[in-house]
Design an enzyme around this catalytic site. Structure first.
Site, PDB file in Angstrom:
ATOM      1  N   SER A 106      11.199 -18.654  18.266  1.00 10.76           N
ATOM      2  CA  SER A 106      11.496 -19.830  19.085  1.00 10.76           C
ATOM      3  C   SER A 106      12.748 -19.560  19.902  1.00 10.76           C
ATOM      4  O   SER A 106      13.647 -18.842  19.437  1.00 10.76           O
ATOM      5  CB  SER A 106      11.721 -21.060  18.201  1.00 10.76           C
ATOM      6  OG  SER A 106      12.279 -22.136  18.948  1.00 10.76           O
TER       7      SER A 106
ATOM      8  N   TYR B 219      15.169 -25.812  11.537  1.00 12.16           N
ATOM      9  CA  TYR B 219      14.047 -25.083  12.122  1.00 12.16           C
ATOM     10  C   TYR B 219      14.553 -23.825  12.829  1.00 12.16           C
ATOM     11  O   TYR B 219      14.004 -22.728  12.648  1.00 12.16           O
ATOM     12  CB  TYR B 219      13.318 -25.985  13.108  1.00 12.16           C
ATOM     13  CG  TYR B 219      12.228 -25.312  13.909  1.00 12.16           C
ATOM     14  CD1 TYR B 219      10.979 -25.066  13.351  1.00 12.16           C
ATOM     15  CD2 TYR B 219      12.442 -24.940  15.237  1.00 12.16           C
ATOM     16  CE1 TYR B 219       9.971 -24.454  14.088  1.00 12.16           C
ATOM     17  CE2 TYR B 219      11.446 -24.333  15.979  1.00 12.16           C
ATOM     18  CZ  TYR B 219      10.211 -24.081  15.403  1.00 12.16           C
ATOM     19  OH  TYR B 219       9.229 -23.476  16.138  1.00 12.16           O
TER      20      TYR B 219
END
Length: 262
Positions: free
Chosen positions: A145, A158
């Site tokens: 990400s 996350y």
């Protein structure tokens, strides 16, 4: 032209918005793809990637497994190698998302993030690379990400799990480069998937993703559009292909410029 025709590939998180497109793109290039996801309930069942009767679909098998389950990984890899020979490509896509203030994060949510986003990458990298080593070739790609390298409000846990997955992949790449095994990371930004739709369910929330939100310290997306899952899948195919044969230890950002990352 990609050199993927006939290769045996494994994709984790293969039922998700990005993972399913990665499976379809690889199958379209002629790869035999083992599609691994908790959403799959059976092992070795045929799964059509496109329309019924699509030739690419006949090259895809689905396997139900928790990506952190090392025994399941070995069983699936045994099956793949019996059917299609040595695994030449692993794509780690599996992941879960929990958002919110870090001080409100539960231990359960943290363990879920680590299990899916980090331990799953370790489990499959370790199992696949051990099998690639005697052949002195192969490619590992982890979909992480852009938040792994750019702080995002409400996404600290996350981002940490994805940063760990990326660091693990690149560190492994340094260890196995001498064996001809390449390891790279793809870092998507906001991508039009069910995961994003849950995170930004209203028009106002989507507008903030596209155009920025000063209260969350986000600049928006310079290209002015969300990524399509095909954009991420195309990046994966490129890094897996012969055209990228001299690329390893690389993090490729596919985020429309959102992370301002050079």
């Amino acid at each position: 032209m990609t050199g993927l025709d006939g290769i045996a590939a494994v994709v984790t998180g293969a039922a998700g918005g990005i993972g399913s497109r990665v499976v379809e793109h690889l199958a379209a290039e002629g790869a035999y793809v083992a599609s691994v996801d908790t959403a799959h309930t059976s092992v070795g069942d045929r799964k059509v990637a496109g329309q019924d009767g699509d030739a690419a679909g006949s090259r895809v098998t689905r396997h139900g497994a928790d990506v952190a389950d090392a025994e399941a990984a070995e069983r699936i890899l045994d099956h793949v190698e019996r059917e299609h020979g040595p695994v030449g490509l692993l794509v780690n896509v599996a992941g879960v998302l929990h958002t919110g203030l870090l001080t409100d994060l539960t231990d359960t949510a943290w363990q879920e993030l680590l299990a899916a986003n980090t331990t799953g990458v370790l489990t499959w990298c370790r199992a696949v690379v051990r099998r690639m080593t005697p052949y002195r070739r192969g490619s590992v790609i982890t979909v992480a990400s852009n938040s792994a390298g750019t702080p995002r409000a409400g996404m600290a846990a996350y981002a940490a799990s994805k940063a760990a997955a990326g660091a693990l992949t690149l560190g492994l790449g340094l260890e196995v480069a001498r064996l001809g095994i390449r390891c790279n990371v793809v870092c998507p930004g906001s991508t039009d998937t069910p995961m994003l739709q849950r995170m930004a369910p209203t028009p106002q929330a989507r507008d903030a993703v596209l155009h920025g939100d000063p209260t969350a310290f986000r600049i928006g997306i310079p290209l002015g559009r969300l990524a399509d899952p095909d954009d991420i899948a195309a990046a994966v195919v490129f890094l897996a292909s012969d055209q990228a044969r001299h690329i390893t230890l690389h993090s490729l950002y596919v985020d429309g410029g959102a992370a301002l990352h050079g």
